[in-house]
Design an enzyme around this catalytic site. Structure first.
Site, mmCIF file in Angstrom:
data_model
loop_
_atom_site.group_PDB
_atom_site.id
_atom_site.type_symbol
_atom_site.label_atom_id
_atom_site.label_comp_id
_atom_site.label_asym_id
_atom_site.label_seq_id
_atom_site.Cartn_x
_atom_site.Cartn_y
_atom_site.Cartn_z
ATOM 1 N N GLU A 112 8.690 16.276 15.832
ATOM 2 C CA GLU A 112 9.130 16.048 14.447
ATOM 3 C C GLU A 112 8.374 16.993 13.516
ATOM 4 O O GLU A 112 7.144 17.013 13.501
ATOM 5 C CB GLU A 112 8.860 14.601 14.032
ATOM 6 N N CYS B 220 13.516 10.663 7.253
ATOM 7 C CA CYS B 220 13.312 10.328 8.665
ATOM 8 C C CYS B 220 14.610 10.428 9.452
ATOM 9 O O CYS B 220 14.595 10.638 10.657
ATOM 10 C CB CYS B 220 12.749 8.920 8.780
ATOM 11 N N GLU C 109 9.121 1.201 11.271
ATOM 12 C CA GLU C 109 10.148 2.232 11.084
ATOM 13 C C GLU C 109 9.422 3.580 11.125
ATOM 14 O O GLU C 109 8.690 3.926 10.193
ATOM 15 C CB GLU C 109 10.899 2.006 9.778
ATOM 16 N N LYS D 257 0.888 -1.168 0.000
ATOM 17 C CA LYS D 257 0.000 0.000 0.000
ATOM 18 C C LYS D 257 0.926 1.218 0.000
ATOM 19 O O LYS D 257 1.423 1.635 1.040
ATOM 20 C CB LYS D 257 -0.888 -0.017 1.243
HETATM 21 P P1 NAD Z 1 2.010 8.321 7.450
HETATM 22 O O1 NAD Z 1 2.143 7.560 8.709
HETATM 23 O O2 NAD Z 1 1.038 9.433 7.404
HETATM 24 O O3 NAD Z 1 1.617 7.368 6.233
HETATM 25 C C1 NAD Z 1 2.387 6.231 5.905
HETATM 26 C C2 NAD Z 1 1.498 5.212 5.228
HETATM 27 O O4 NAD Z 1 0.540 4.711 6.158
HETATM 28 C C3 NAD Z 1 0.705 5.763 4.055
HETATM 29 O O5 NAD Z 1 0.690 4.793 3.031
HETATM 30 C C4 NAD Z 1 -0.680 5.953 4.646
HETATM 31 O O6 NAD Z 1 -1.714 5.908 3.700
HETATM 32 C C5 NAD Z 1 -0.749 4.771 5.578
HETATM 33 N N1 NAD Z 1 -1.701 4.902 6.688
HETATM 34 C C6 NAD Z 1 -2.075 6.044 7.331
HETATM 35 N N2 NAD Z 1 -2.945 5.746 8.320
HETATM 36 C C7 NAD Z 1 -3.125 4.407 8.298
HETATM 37 C C8 NAD Z 1 -3.911 3.499 9.076
HETATM 38 N N3 NAD Z 1 -4.662 3.916 10.091
HETATM 39 N N4 NAD Z 1 -3.837 2.184 8.772
HETATM 40 C C9 NAD Z 1 -3.053 1.736 7.774
HETATM 41 N N5 NAD Z 1 -2.305 2.551 6.999
HETATM 42 C C10 NAD Z 1 -2.326 3.868 7.262
HETATM 43 O O7 NAD Z 1 3.488 8.824 7.116
HETATM 44 P P2 NAD Z 1 3.941 9.783 5.928
HETATM 45 O O8 NAD Z 1 3.408 11.151 6.229
HETATM 46 O O9 NAD Z 1 3.622 9.116 4.653
HETATM 47 O O10 NAD Z 1 5.546 9.778 6.088
HETATM 48 C C11 NAD Z 1 6.240 10.647 6.934
HETATM 49 C C12 NAD Z 1 6.527 9.987 8.264
HETATM 50 O O11 NAD Z 1 7.214 8.771 8.044
HETATM 51 C C13 NAD Z 1 7.447 10.796 9.146
HETATM 52 O O12 NAD Z 1 6.988 10.691 10.466
HETATM 53 C C14 NAD Z 1 8.782 10.106 9.018
HETATM 54 O O13 NAD Z 1 9.673 10.261 10.093
HETATM 55 C C15 NAD Z 1 8.366 8.682 8.868
HETATM 56 N N6 NAD Z 1 9.396 7.888 8.204
HETATM 57 C C16 NAD Z 1 10.132 7.008 8.943
HETATM 58 C C17 NAD Z 1 11.154 6.261 8.344
HETATM 59 C C18 NAD Z 1 12.029 5.300 9.122
HETATM 60 O O14 NAD Z 1 12.773 4.543 8.501
HETATM 61 N N7 NAD Z 1 11.982 5.282 10.435
HETATM 62 C C19 NAD Z 1 11.394 6.408 6.982
HETATM 63 C C20 NAD Z 1 10.628 7.325 6.269
HETATM 64 C C21 NAD Z 1 9.609 8.052 6.884
HETATM 65 O O1 6OD Z 2 18.295 3.639 3.725
HETATM 66 C C1 6OD Z 2 17.358 2.953 4.158
HETATM 67 O O2 6OD Z 2 17.359 1.724 4.067
HETATM 68 C C2 6OD Z 2 16.230 3.601 4.815
HETATM 69 N N1 6OD Z 2 15.280 2.778 5.312
HETATM 70 C C3 6OD Z 2 16.161 4.945 4.874
HETATM 71 C C4 6OD Z 2 15.132 5.667 5.493
HETATM 72 C C5 6OD Z 2 14.991 6.983 5.272
HETATM 73 C C6 6OD Z 2 13.918 7.714 5.851
HETATM 74 O O3 6OD Z 2 13.392 8.671 5.322
#
Ligand code: NAD
Ligand code: 6OD
Length: 489
Positions: free
Chosen positions: A388, A286, A252, A176
């Protein structure tokens, strides 16, 4: 229309509903996206389940790995298509997509094919009470159908970071993608068909989170595991949804990552690292830095040089050779970031650079543009320095002693990443080992070796992926104990 990819076929959602895929550069419509209904998600999960016992399930490990290498090669061959799709969805500079996102997409298949080929399982010999020998050895089986829920910031990179190891381990997946960035996940379906990945192994359902494809998928009774990247709050919702079925989850999540610059640092190295970690991908990484702790003697130099680096960033269209800074992902995210810009002013911060929306030419005014921003004067415990933001901005805060820097760096509910700038190797080791984060970079940032553990502690996530750690999540280990009837070691 961007379609769902189910059982090897592109399909319109059964409800006939669609949503807009918007270009964040100018707010224009890229395409309509077909939204998956609950029935479509059921069909994708069913296809993934059937594929496990079909030709995919009977492939030998070496054949599966060869197929994943073929996926990577085809992604390389079609790199221009992937770059175009990713750039349109995210607005990021073309150079970034072509150096980072797209090659990493292909690498995620090659590396995990190599990992499953090369990582052994354990074996022990022992003896039964009658003195006869016994051999214990571990077998890895795929978990089954894995739900992969992805964010929008590095869409192909982060999606294949999960799909690569999941398929390498013999699972099937239902992806998804984020509603903001559906294009590259859909395009990957063409690659899967082209190289002969059996139908049903890779499926994509489009939609939103709550009361849409995200929720239908993560609540589904017939998935075996969920791997999620996104916001901490969403991770919590998915864990609640999955709890009834006792599904394993890999999470993550968000971060509020510190960078710590000691007075003995090579300032050129530190500024180069900070410029990337604060501003790259318009701060939507992130692992990015939003808190910069600087030892007092070099505070002013770091502030001025970081502000100068921000000044050199030129917003513009992804393909504009004079531009190196893209928009935020959406008008909604722009409003969130601007809310923090206002809060920074209310909390006593001074924007040494930025703090608003850049003046863009008329044809780009509908885009989600934002200024790269460097603040001073914010307290370590201000909301701007604790929450954040996920934008191209940082609070620069002074420290005097190493102990004080460590206390502030660790004073957060998150624990994803940190970067440290110092030329003192003892300090580098001492400080890194005391940081409560999943990843520490010293004198660099986002330098990845995919064999290493990746993940966060605290509110930044659960579990580790990467290398052998991905095998831990994407397989079930079974121990086999064979007792021999004859004598022997
Ligand atoms: P988000 O949590 O809003 O959405 C992520 C995904 O989850 C989307 O596909 C969304 O449609 C889906 N989603 C939302 N609510 C849901 C629910 N209740 N059930 C199932 N699926 C659901 O995140 P975003 O805004 O797309 O991305 C930004 C966030 O992601 C930031 O907080 C960032 O730090 C984090 N992030 C973390 C990492 C990591 O590796 N730790 C990497 C990239 C992004
Ligand atoms: O490099 C990766 O494998 C990884 N998961 C990066 C995440 C970046 C977050 O925005």
């Amino acid at each position: 229309m961007i379609l769902n990819f189910i059982d090897g076929q592109y399909r319109e959602g059964s409800s006939g509903r669609s949503f807009d895929d918007i270009n964040p550069v100018d707010g224009s419509l890229i395409a309509k996206v077909s939204e998956a209904s609950r029935e479509d998600v059921d069909a994708a999960v069913r296809a993934a389940r059937q594929a496990l016992s079909g030709p995919w399930g009977s492939l030998k490990l070496a054949q599966r790995c060869d197929l994943l290498y073929a996926v990577a090669a085809e992604m390389d061959r079609r790199a221009e298509d992937f770059i175009a799709a990713e750039v349109a969805d995210t607005g990021k500079p073309r150079s970034l997509a072509s150096h980072l996102d797209i090659p990493r997409g292909a690498a995620n298949f090659r590396v995990f094919a190599d990992v499953v080929r090369n990582v052994p399982t354990e074996a022990f010999t022992s003896h039964a009470p009658d003195g006869k020998p016994a051999l214990n050895y571990a077998l890895r089986r795929p978990k089954g159908v894995v739900a992969v829920v992805c964010p929008w910031n590095l869409p192909l990179l982060l999606m294949t970071w999960k799909v690569g190891p999941a398929l390498a381990c013999g699972n099937t997946v239902v992806v998804k993608p984020s509603e903001e960035t559906p294009a590259t996940a859909a395009l990957l379906g063409e690659v899967m068909n082209q190289v002969g990945v059996p139908k049903g192994v890779y499926n994509v359902v489009h939609g939103f989170g709550p009361s849409s494809a995200g929720e239908y998928l993560t609540e589904h009774a017939d998935i075996d595991a969920i791997t999620f990247t996104g916001e901490t709050r969403t991770g919590a919702a998915i864990m609640r949804a999955s709890a009834g079925g006792i599904k394993p989850v890999s999470m993550e999540l968000g971060g509020k990552n510190p960078a710590v610059v000691f007075a003995d640092a090579d300032l050129d190295v530190a500024i180069a690292g900070l410029t990337r970690s604060v501003f790259e991908n318009t701060g939507q990484v992130c692992l990015g830095t939003e808190r910069v702790y600087v030892q007092r003697p070099i505070l002013e130099a770091v502030v001025q040089r970081l502000a100068a680096a921000a000044r050199r960033l030129k917003p513009g269209r992804p393909e504009d050779p004079g531009a190196n800074f893209g928009p935020l992902i959406s008008a909604e995210h722009q409003q969130k970031v601007l809310g923090y810009f206002k809060l920074a002013r209310d909390e006593g911060g001074t924007a040494v650079h930025g703090g608003g929306v850049p003046d863009m030419p008329a044809e780009l005014k509908g885009g989600a543009w934002i200024e790269p921003t460097v603040w001073t004067g914010l307290a370590h415990d201000s909301r701007v320095a604790r929450e954040e933001i996920f934008g191209p901005c940082c609070a620069v805060i002074a420290f005097d002693s190493e102990a004080e820097a460590l206390q502030m760096a660790n004073d957060t509910r998150y624990g994803l990443a940190a970067s440290v700038y110092t030329r003192d190797i003892d300090r580098a080791h001492r400080f890194s080992s005391a940081l409560k984060v999943g990843i520490v970079w010293v004198n660099t940032w986002f330098l990845r070796d995919l064999r290493t553990a990746f993940g966060g502690s605290g509110s930044s996530g659960i579990g580790r992926e990467g290398g052998v750690h991905s095998l831990e999540f994407y397989t079930e280990l079974s121990n086999v104990c064979i007792k021999f009837s004859g004598a022997g070691q």
